[in-house]
Structure formats: structure tokens, C-alpha cells
Design an enzyme around this catalytic site. Sequence first.
Site, short mmCIF file in Angstrom:
data_model
loop_
_atom_site.label_atom_id
_atom_site.label_comp_id
_atom_site.label_asym_id
_atom_site.label_seq_id
_atom_site.Cartn_x
_atom_site.Cartn_y
_atom_site.Cartn_z
N LYS A 178 -2.20 -2.33 7.82
CA LYS A 178 -3.38 -1.73 8.58
C LYS A 178 -3.36 -2.35 9.99
O LYS A 178 -3.11 -3.50 10.20
CB LYS A 178 -4.70 -2.11 8.05
CG LYS A 178 -4.73 -1.49 6.71
CD LYS A 178 -6.21 -1.75 6.17
CE LYS A 178 -6.33 -1.05 4.80
NZ LYS A 178 -7.93 -1.22 4.43
N ARG B 59 0.80 -1.11 0.23
CA ARG B 59 0.11 -0.02 -0.07
C ARG B 59 0.58 1.25 0.05
O ARG B 59 2.02 1.14 0.41
CB ARG B 59 -0.89 -0.13 1.06
CG ARG B 59 -1.96 -1.35 1.37
CD ARG B 59 -2.69 -1.22 2.48
NE ARG B 59 -3.65 -2.28 2.96
CZ ARG B 59 -3.40 -3.32 3.38
NH1 ARG B 59 -2.15 -3.54 4.07
NH2 ARG B 59 -4.54 -4.39 3.42
N HIS C 32 -2.74 3.09 -5.84
CA HIS C 32 -3.33 1.58 -5.40
C HIS C 32 -3.53 0.74 -6.79
O HIS C 32 -4.13 -0.40 -6.95
CB HIS C 32 -4.87 2.08 -4.99
CG HIS C 32 -5.65 0.90 -4.36
ND1 HIS C 32 -4.95 0.46 -2.99
CD2 HIS C 32 -6.36 0.10 -4.47
CE1 HIS C 32 -5.90 -0.55 -2.63
NE2 HIS C 32 -6.65 -0.88 -3.60
N HIS D 290 -4.18 -9.04 3.18
CA HIS D 290 -5.59 -9.09 3.25
C HIS D 290 -5.92 -10.08 4.47
O HIS D 290 -5.47 -11.19 4.68
CB HIS D 290 -6.17 -9.62 2.15
CG HIS D 290 -6.40 -8.40 1.10
ND1 HIS D 290 -6.29 -8.83 -0.27
CD2 HIS D 290 -6.20 -7.21 1.10
CE1 HIS D 290 -6.64 -7.47 -1.14
NE2 HIS D 290 -5.96 -6.57 -0.04
N TYR E 249 -10.78 -8.37 -5.09
CA TYR E 249 -9.63 -7.25 -5.19
C TYR E 249 -8.94 -7.73 -6.84
O TYR E 249 -8.36 -6.95 -7.54
CB TYR E 249 -8.32 -7.37 -4.23
CG TYR E 249 -7.44 -6.14 -4.35
CD1 TYR E 249 -6.23 -6.27 -4.85
CD2 TYR E 249 -7.68 -4.89 -3.77
CE1 TYR E 249 -5.28 -5.48 -4.86
CE2 TYR E 249 -6.86 -3.94 -3.79
CZ TYR E 249 -5.61 -4.20 -4.28
OH TYR E 249 -4.64 -3.28 -4.15
N ARG F 248 -0.80 -1.59 -7.10
CA ARG F 248 -0.96 -2.65 -6.06
C ARG F 248 -1.92 -3.77 -6.66
O ARG F 248 -2.03 -4.86 -6.71
CB ARG F 248 -1.63 -2.16 -4.78
CG ARG F 248 -1.92 -3.11 -3.68
CD ARG F 248 -2.02 -2.56 -2.42
NE ARG F 248 -3.16 -3.29 -1.40
CZ ARG F 248 -2.73 -4.15 -0.65
NH1 ARG F 248 -1.42 -4.31 -0.71
NH2 ARG F 248 -3.65 -4.59 0.29
#
Length: 333
Positions: free
Chosen positions: A194, A170, A273, A299, A308, A276
Site C-alpha cells: 500500500k 496481498r 485474503h 502492516h 489480523y 493471507r
Amino acid sequence: MKAEGSMISDYAERFLAMLRGERGASEHTVRAYSREVRGFVAYLVESLGEDVEVRSIEHTHIRSYMAVLYDKGLTKASIARALAAIRSWFKWLAKMGVVEANPGALVTTPRLPKHLPRVPSMEDVNGVLDSLEQGSGPRAQGPDGGEADATAWPERDRVIFELLYGCGIRNSELVGLDLVSVRWKDEALRVFGKGRKERMVPLGDAAAEAIRGYLPDRAARLERAGKGKLVHEGPLLVNLRMRGTCRLTTRSVGRIVKRIALSGGLPADVHPHTLRHAFGTHMLEEGADLRAIQEMLGHERLSTTQRYTQLTVTQVQRVYDETHPRAKLQQNS
């Protein structure tokens, strides 16, 4: 003794403080959650009075707030983000024992249209990377006649492109990399995603070569700026003007990617993004296991990776041709 009207605001601020501290959420996440949670608190106080108790909030109140947002013309995506923030707040309140259950769990998320970003082909992305490797990338003029920050450092900008596309990380993870994040012996990057979750991402030869080509110039620029202590530590990607901590920002990365993409003939809507997403899609096209892609992308759920990535028509056709016994009868007759 505090009035209940202030207490509900206090609970909101304590939740936001937890996000900043314990969870280590990004500034972007904290700003977004602050906007959504404080907006909901303001709605509650306005509609139910300053003495509203957080324990009295039910799912019907949340649904009413969603209706208000609809009336204001917010998109389904914006309303879904608001609901996600409110759910997280009440989940924390339940964990803290302030409320018995999360009323947000009873509110249905708005159905969102599935818009997958357009993904450049492998040939197109490699063409841009080849141009950067050969030193033919763009150089833009800044307002003072000097080179603009977005495209004035080819060695660094090649690293940006190589890591976004070659590692699938990211934008926030990219700018968060430090020199020690590069594990040369392991041929990997130590990435914090994250929620500050750590993972190791393979570092390909092209990305490693780009980093090695960039580090001497990075060291020389830091020395000239009087920040020699950062030569062997600190952020991997530094800004052109060596301001503050010298760490490059996500906004600058966005500008760099867009300018380089445009110069290489890629669509105008290419952003970090996109690269990615291209990483996941191209690996899937080449036969990579979906769970391996999930691990590299960081993820939490496989379903996120499935949404995705996308099977292209070319891949579907190739798999069919190679595996179905009746795909090419004429060739076998």
C-alpha cells in the site's frame, strides 16, 4: 475568478489526482475514495449551497453526513470507509495549507464488530497445494467448450496459491509482481504494498519450486501469442488469453482461488485474503514472533497484525501445557 462552489470540487479532484500520481494508490482505492469524497462534496453543496467554502467545513458537517448515510441504510463498515476517505482528504488539505486543521479527526469512527475470517487448517491448505503439485487440480470448461480462465493453467495456479499462502502477500501485490520481483539469490520477493511501500518477503522452497515449474510454460505461451518480448520481462503472472499487457487481474485471481478451494474441499467463502490471513495465523501458531509477521505482512502498525492474527484454542492450550508449572500435576507426581 472561480466560484467557491467549483473550488471545493476542484480541491476534491486535486486530492484524487494526487492519489493516482504521487501515492501510486491502486485503482480500487482511487475508485473508493472518489466515490466517498465526491459524495461528501455533493452533500455539502446541496445542504450549504454552491458557495460553500472548504475552510468553513467543521466536524459537525461531517457528523451530519454520517447521519445521512445511516438513514440510507449503509452499514457501519461502509460509513467507516467514507469517514476514512474524508479524513484523508482534509489531512491533505491541512498539509497543503488550505485548512488549519482536520475536522475529520474530531469525528468518532463507528464501532465495528470484530469478524475474523475463518481460517483453514494447515492440513487443509497443504492438502490443496499437494493436489496442485501432483497435477490433480480442477479444470473447468468455459462457455465455448474450452477451458475456463479460472482453472485451466495448473502450473500458474499453483504459483498463485503458493505465493498467497507461502508469502502472505496481498492480491494486489501478487498481480503486481514482475519477473524481476523474484530475487533468486536473496530467496525473496520484492513487493510493493500500500502506498507503493517496498518490502522484501522471504520466498520459501515450495513457492520457488512452483515458479520454476511455471516459467517454461509461461515462456512458451507468450512466444505462441507473439509476445516473446515479455518472456524475460513484464508481469510474473500472465492471463490465459495473453490479452493487453498479459498481466493477470485481481478479479481473475479471486475466481481461481475460489474454484481451487472448492475443489479441494475448503469452505465456499475462501478468497485470496483468506490465504493471507492463514499465513499469519499459522505462523503465529508455530511460534513466529509477532513483529516478524508484521514485517512480512507489510502492516504499518503492530496493532493491525494483532487484530489480523488469532490465537487458536489449540495453541493457547499447548502453550499453557508447556509453560505453566501446574498444568499437568498428575504427570509430575
